[in-house]
Design an enzyme around this catalytic site. Structure first.
Site, short mmCIF file in Angstrom:
data_model
loop_
_atom_site.label_atom_id
_atom_site.label_comp_id
_atom_site.label_asym_id
_atom_site.label_seq_id
_atom_site.Cartn_x
_atom_site.Cartn_y
_atom_site.Cartn_z
N THR A 1 7.49 1.17 11.66
CA THR A 1 7.74 1.38 10.24
C THR A 1 8.81 0.40 9.77
O THR A 1 9.80 0.18 10.48
CB THR A 1 8.22 2.81 9.90
OG1 THR A 1 8.79 2.80 8.58
CG2 THR A 1 9.26 3.36 10.85
N ASP B 1 10.67 1.06 7.50
CA ASP B 1 11.79 1.90 7.03
C ASP B 1 12.82 2.17 8.11
O ASP B 1 13.93 2.61 7.80
CB ASP B 1 11.26 3.25 6.52
CG ASP B 1 10.43 3.11 5.26
OD1 ASP B 1 10.43 2.02 4.69
OD2 ASP B 1 9.79 4.09 4.86
N ASP C 1 13.01 4.58 10.23
CA ASP C 1 13.50 5.96 10.10
C ASP C 1 13.03 6.90 11.21
O ASP C 1 12.90 8.10 10.99
CB ASP C 1 13.11 6.52 8.71
CG ASP C 1 11.62 6.53 8.49
OD1 ASP C 1 10.88 5.97 9.31
OD2 ASP C 1 11.17 7.11 7.48
N ARG D 1 11.77 5.46 1.38
CA ARG D 1 11.42 6.72 0.73
C ARG D 1 12.53 7.77 0.93
O ARG D 1 13.06 8.31 -0.03
CB ARG D 1 10.12 7.20 1.36
CG ARG D 1 9.50 8.39 0.79
CD ARG D 1 8.29 8.76 1.62
NE ARG D 1 7.19 7.82 1.48
CZ ARG D 1 6.31 7.83 0.49
NH1 ARG D 1 6.41 8.74 -0.45
NH2 ARG D 1 5.33 6.95 0.43
N GLY E 1 1.40 3.02 6.68
CA GLY E 1 1.63 1.75 5.99
C GLY E 1 1.69 0.62 7.01
O GLY E 1 2.21 0.81 8.10
N ARG F 1 -3.98 6.05 5.57
CA ARG F 1 -3.15 7.24 5.75
C ARG F 1 -4.04 8.47 5.96
O ARG F 1 -3.71 9.57 5.56
CB ARG F 1 -2.22 7.41 4.55
CG ARG F 1 -1.20 6.27 4.41
CD ARG F 1 -0.14 6.59 3.38
NE ARG F 1 0.74 5.46 3.12
CZ ARG F 1 1.83 5.19 3.82
NH1 ARG F 1 2.16 5.94 4.84
NH2 ARG F 1 2.58 4.15 3.50
N ASP G 1 5.94 8.33 11.65
CA ASP G 1 5.97 9.76 11.97
C ASP G 1 4.66 10.48 11.65
O ASP G 1 4.27 11.39 12.38
CB ASP G 1 7.17 10.45 11.29
CG ASP G 1 7.25 10.15 9.80
OD1 ASP G 1 6.48 9.31 9.31
OD2 ASP G 1 8.10 10.76 9.13
O1 F6P Z 1 6.44 4.14 5.09
C1 F6P Z 1 6.65 2.81 4.83
C2 F6P Z 1 6.57 2.53 3.35
O2 F6P Z 1 6.63 1.14 3.25
C3 F6P Z 1 7.63 3.22 2.49
O3 F6P Z 1 8.85 2.56 2.46
C4 F6P Z 1 6.94 3.24 1.14
O4 F6P Z 1 7.44 4.28 0.34
C5 F6P Z 1 5.52 3.47 1.50
O5 F6P Z 1 5.34 2.94 2.80
C6 F6P Z 1 4.53 2.85 0.54
O6 F6P Z 1 3.26 3.18 0.98
P1 F6P Z 1 1.90 2.68 0.34
O7 F6P Z 1 1.65 1.29 0.80
O8 F6P Z 1 0.88 3.63 0.86
O9 F6P Z 1 2.08 2.75 -1.14
#
Ligand code: F6P
Length: 343
Positions: free
Chosen positions: A125, A127, A129, A171, A10, A72, A103
């Site tokens: 990230t 997040d 995390d 998440r 992301g 991804r 990760d």
């Molecule tokens: O990993 C970062 C993140 O922003 C998460 O918080 C979220 O669940 C996910 O990416 C959303 O990803 P996408 O943009 O692929 O829907």
């Protein structure tokens, strides 16, 4: 040296600041040449590139997103994916790779080191995390965006005597929810690490509204679950790293709060707004420091490592350690900082 750069997973405010720092310092101090690979690992699988130079990265420090695009894509899930990555590296005469990601992206980088690829990782990230670094860039920006949103939700909630549930990203880790919830003065803060009791959320809302104050904003991370419950998913689709698309717990929560308390309850799902736009000054500086640390690592014995922030210093952590454990909100920390302030 001829060095490749990619951004995977992301996107996140600050990616361009890392790219800029790597390229500028690499060209100036080490005489490097740079080639960007487009859309994460997909660019290496399909050999899609963007030449990078100091001139190309001018003025991008404040720019959100990533000039290299992202995806991804997981080469280990594609037929001949890894062979294609290795062939591209050979074809483009890449001697080292700077992989900027979370990760998943760094997990692939780690596996590729076993194939003899020279990689340095940069943690990214919103997040926050990743356990090896105290903080990742993008987190500060996401928290600021969420806090600004909560401030705005508060005034309209107050005008209408409504409850508003604000769903933020996160998440498995509730850092954005926790920080923005505290900063925004939420009536309750729900995170994936602590299954919540819906009756207690409603009781907090009722206590607040009964006390004469009317703006009750509940902040919930997208991965939060009711005790004994299961994740609310918007789709059963999974990406190449096996993640389902989340989002929807806010709606469930709002309906239940309204049913139990009788107070009109609305929902705001912030979603990708938290990942867009300019990085905060803090994230620009952190991303720049990571970029400088990464190019130094490429040249000074840091291949196979990820740069990280520890005690305000940029350090190197072996890639396999860097991605081994997620950084979750510790129970004691949640109890200490969130619980006394809610309700
Ligand atoms: O990993 C970062 C993140 O922003 C998460 O918080 C979220 O669940 C996910 O990416 C959303 O990803 P996408 O943009 O692929 O829907």
């Amino acid at each position: 040296m001829r060095i490749g750069i990619l951004t995977g997973g992301g996107d996140c405010p600050g990616l361009n600041a890392v790219i800029r720092a790597v390229v500028r310092k690499g060209e100036e101090d080490y005489g490097d040449q740079f080639l960007g690979f487009m859309d994460g690992w997909r660019g290496l699988v399909d050999n899609i590139t963007l030449p990078l130079s100091t001139e190309r990265v001018r003025d991008i420090i404040s720019l959100g997103g990533t000039i290299l695009g992202t995806s991804r894509t997981n080469p280990y899930k594609l037929e001949d994916g890894v062979d294609k990555v290795l062939a591209t590296l050979k074809d483009q005469q890449i001697e080292a790779l700077v992989a900027i990601g979370g990760d998943d992206t760094l997990g692939v980088a780690n596996k590729l080191t076993a194939e003899g690829v020279n990689v340095v990782g940069v943690p990214k990230t919103i997040d926050n995390d990743l356990s090896a670094t105290e903080v990742t860039f993008g987190f500060h920006t996401a928290v600021q965006i969420a806090t600004d949103a909560i401030d705005r939700l508060r005034t309209t909630a107050e005008s209408h005597s409504r409850v508003i549930v604000c769903e933020v990203m996160g998440r498995h880790a509730g850092w954005i929810s926790l920080y923005s919830g505290i900063a925004g003065g939420a009536v309750d803060i729900l995170i994936p690490e602590e299954p919540f009791d819906i009756a207690s959320v409603c009781a907090n809302v009722q206590a607040l509204t009964a006390s004469g104050r009317h703006a009750a904003v509940v902040v919930v991370a997208e991965g939060a679950t009711p005790g004994e419950g299961s994740l609310i998913v918007t789709s059963s689709e999974v990406d190449q790293f096996g993640h389902v698309r989340l989002g929807g717990i806010g709606n469930l929560l709002a309906a239940e709060i309204e049913r139990v308390t009788g107070i009109e309850t609305r929902v705001a799902i912030l979603g990708h707004i938290q990942r867009g736009g300019s990085p905060t000054a803090f994230d620009r500086v952190l991303a720049t420091r990571f970029g400088i640390g990464a190019i130094d690592a490429v040249h000074n014995g840091g291949l196979g490592t990820m740069v990280a922030l520890q005690a305000d210093k940029i350090v190197r952590v072996p890639l396999n350690e860097a991605v081994s454990e997620p950084k979750l909100v510790p129970h004691e920390f949640y109890e200490e900082v969130a619980k006394p302030l809610v309700g």
